[in-house]
Design an enzyme around this catalytic site. Structure first.
Site, PDB file in Angstrom:
ATOM      1  N   LYS A  49       0.843  -1.206   0.000  1.00  0.00           N
ATOM      2  CA  LYS A  49       0.000   0.000   0.000  1.00  0.00           C
ATOM      3  C   LYS A  49       0.877   1.255   0.000  1.00  0.00           C
ATOM      4  O   LYS A  49       0.609   2.217  -0.711  1.00  0.00           O
ATOM      5  CB  LYS A  49      -0.948  -0.018   1.202  1.00  0.00           C
ATOM      6  CG  LYS A  49      -2.077  -1.023   0.996  1.00  0.00           C
ATOM      7  CD  LYS A  49      -2.898  -1.332   2.228  1.00  0.00           C
ATOM      8  CE  LYS A  49      -3.844  -2.502   1.918  1.00  0.00           C
ATOM      9  NZ  LYS A  49      -4.607  -2.980   3.055  1.00  0.00           N
ATOM     10  N   GLN A  93      -5.076  -1.916   9.139  1.00  0.00           N
ATOM     11  CA  GLN A  93      -4.859  -3.227   8.513  1.00  0.00           C
ATOM     12  C   GLN A  93      -5.442  -4.335   9.392  1.00  0.00           C
ATOM     13  O   GLN A  93      -5.146  -4.416  10.583  1.00  0.00           O
ATOM     14  CB  GLN A  93      -3.341  -3.440   8.305  1.00  0.00           C
ATOM     15  CG  GLN A  93      -3.008  -4.694   7.551  1.00  0.00           C
ATOM     16  CD  GLN A  93      -3.525  -4.687   6.108  1.00  0.00           C
ATOM     17  OE1 GLN A  93      -3.385  -3.715   5.381  1.00  0.00           O
ATOM     18  NE2 GLN A  93      -4.161  -5.782   5.706  1.00  0.00           N
ATOM     19  N   ASP A 116     -11.325   2.402   3.210  1.00  0.00           N
ATOM     20  CA  ASP A 116     -11.553   0.960   3.031  1.00  0.00           C
ATOM     21  C   ASP A 116     -13.038   0.654   2.823  1.00  0.00           C
ATOM     22  O   ASP A 116     -13.402  -0.449   2.407  1.00  0.00           O
ATOM     23  CB  ASP A 116     -11.064   0.196   4.285  1.00  0.00           C
ATOM     24  CG  ASP A 116      -9.810  -0.622   3.999  1.00  0.00           C
ATOM     25  OD1 ASP A 116      -9.508  -0.845   2.814  1.00  0.00           O
ATOM     26  OD2 ASP A 116      -9.149  -1.031   4.974  1.00  0.00           O
TER      27      ASP A 116
END
Ligand code: NAD
Length: 274
Positions: A49, A93, A116
């Site tokens: 990322k 995460q 997200d």
């Protein structure tokens, strides 16, 4: 002969478009990435990322917290990032260590920074057709279909899997594209009877090579979201590619199909906002 849907090429195309937009318009974007603990797979994802941010021209802030970080400490960091004006995306995460309540953490992220797309507000916006962040993997599947010239409107689409991260948002997105959508899950009776109706079959079941040719209508489009390592350490999907591909009109490979799209769509969310 089937069309091989090339996620590597399409994800690169998307990142290049975003990179050009950021440079041309002088956009300032900043993504905060939080990782808690030492899960090796999470480490790889976070690094990928960061690399993608660098490529596109997005600043990334990295918070690598120790395994024993408390829920309170994590929530406090999220609260700080929520109020930081120069941070426009926050990503935690997953998975988190077991002493931290994942739902509580995702709920703490400001929905306007929820790149997200996991916050209940984002999920709600998707389901009632309002603008909002969309979960990256299913959003990537839609891009794969569109950029491969595959029409979605009016098609029979069957999704195997009803997880919050893939199956459910995938179904909502296909519905938004005017498909007729059926969701299958572990309690579905006669799974093959349902999947054989699909013009477009999206498989997110989390079982290596579960779907073979007996699940698929001749000429269907098959999208394989699964990622596994087989006994020889090679990557494979939820679909038995060699058996299924000859019966399809188009199919994604693993690796190089849906996988690379997730990060490309994260970059899309960071650059484009809501
Ligand atoms: P999950 O385990 O949360 O969900 C699996 C779903 O499959 C469940 O809803 C379950 O009801 C359904 N299911 C299980 N057994 C079934 C059966 N016998 N018949 C019908 N349905 C059944 O998994 P997930 O998080 O949705 O992920 C699915 C797959 O996609 C995994 O392989 C995962 O690694 C992969 N994945 C890939 C990406 C990516 O970036 N490409 C992102 C997320 C997940």
């Amino acid at each position: 002969m089937y069309q091989l849907i090339d996620g590597k090429r399409i994800s690169q195309e998307i990142k290049d478009e975003l990179k050009e937009k950021v440079a041309k318009q002088g956009l300032k974007r900043c993504l905060a990435v939080i990782k808690v603990g030492n899960d090796p797979a999470s480490g790889v994802y976070v690094n990928n990322k960061k690399k993608a941010c660098e490529y596109v021209g997005i600043q990334s802030l990295s918070y690598e917290l120790a395994e024993e970080t408390t829920e309170e400490e994590l929530l406090k960091l999220i609260e700080e990032l929520n109020t930081k004006e120069d941070v426009n995306g926050i990503l935690v995460q997953l998975p988190l260590p077991s002493h931290i309540d994942e739902d509580k953490v995702l709920l703490a992220i400001d929905p306007t920074k929820d790149v997200d797309g996991f916050h209940p507000v984002s999920v709600g916006n998707l389901s009632i057709g309002r603008p909002g962040y969309v979960s990256c993997t299913p959003a990537g599947v839609i891009q794969l279909l569109k950029r491969s010239g595959i029409e979605i409107a009016g098609k029979e689409c069957v999704v195997i899997g009803r997880s919050n991260i893939v199956g459910k948002p995938m179904s909502m997105l296909l519905l938004r594209e005017n498909a007729t959508v059926t969701i299958c899950h572990s309690r579905t009776r006669d799974l093959k009877e349902v999947t054989k109706r699909a013009d477009i079959l999206v498989v997110a079941i989390g079982k290596p090579r579960f779907v073979d040719e007996t699940f698929v209508k001749e000429g269907a489009v098959v999208i394989d979201v699964g990622i596994h390592r087989n006994e020889n350490g090679k990557l494979c999907g939820d679909v038995d590619f060699d058996k299924v591909a000859p019966h399809t009109s188009a199919i994604t490979p693993v690796p190089g199909g849906v996988g690379p799209m997730t990060i490309a769509m994260l970059m899309h969310n960071c650059v484009e906002g809501i």
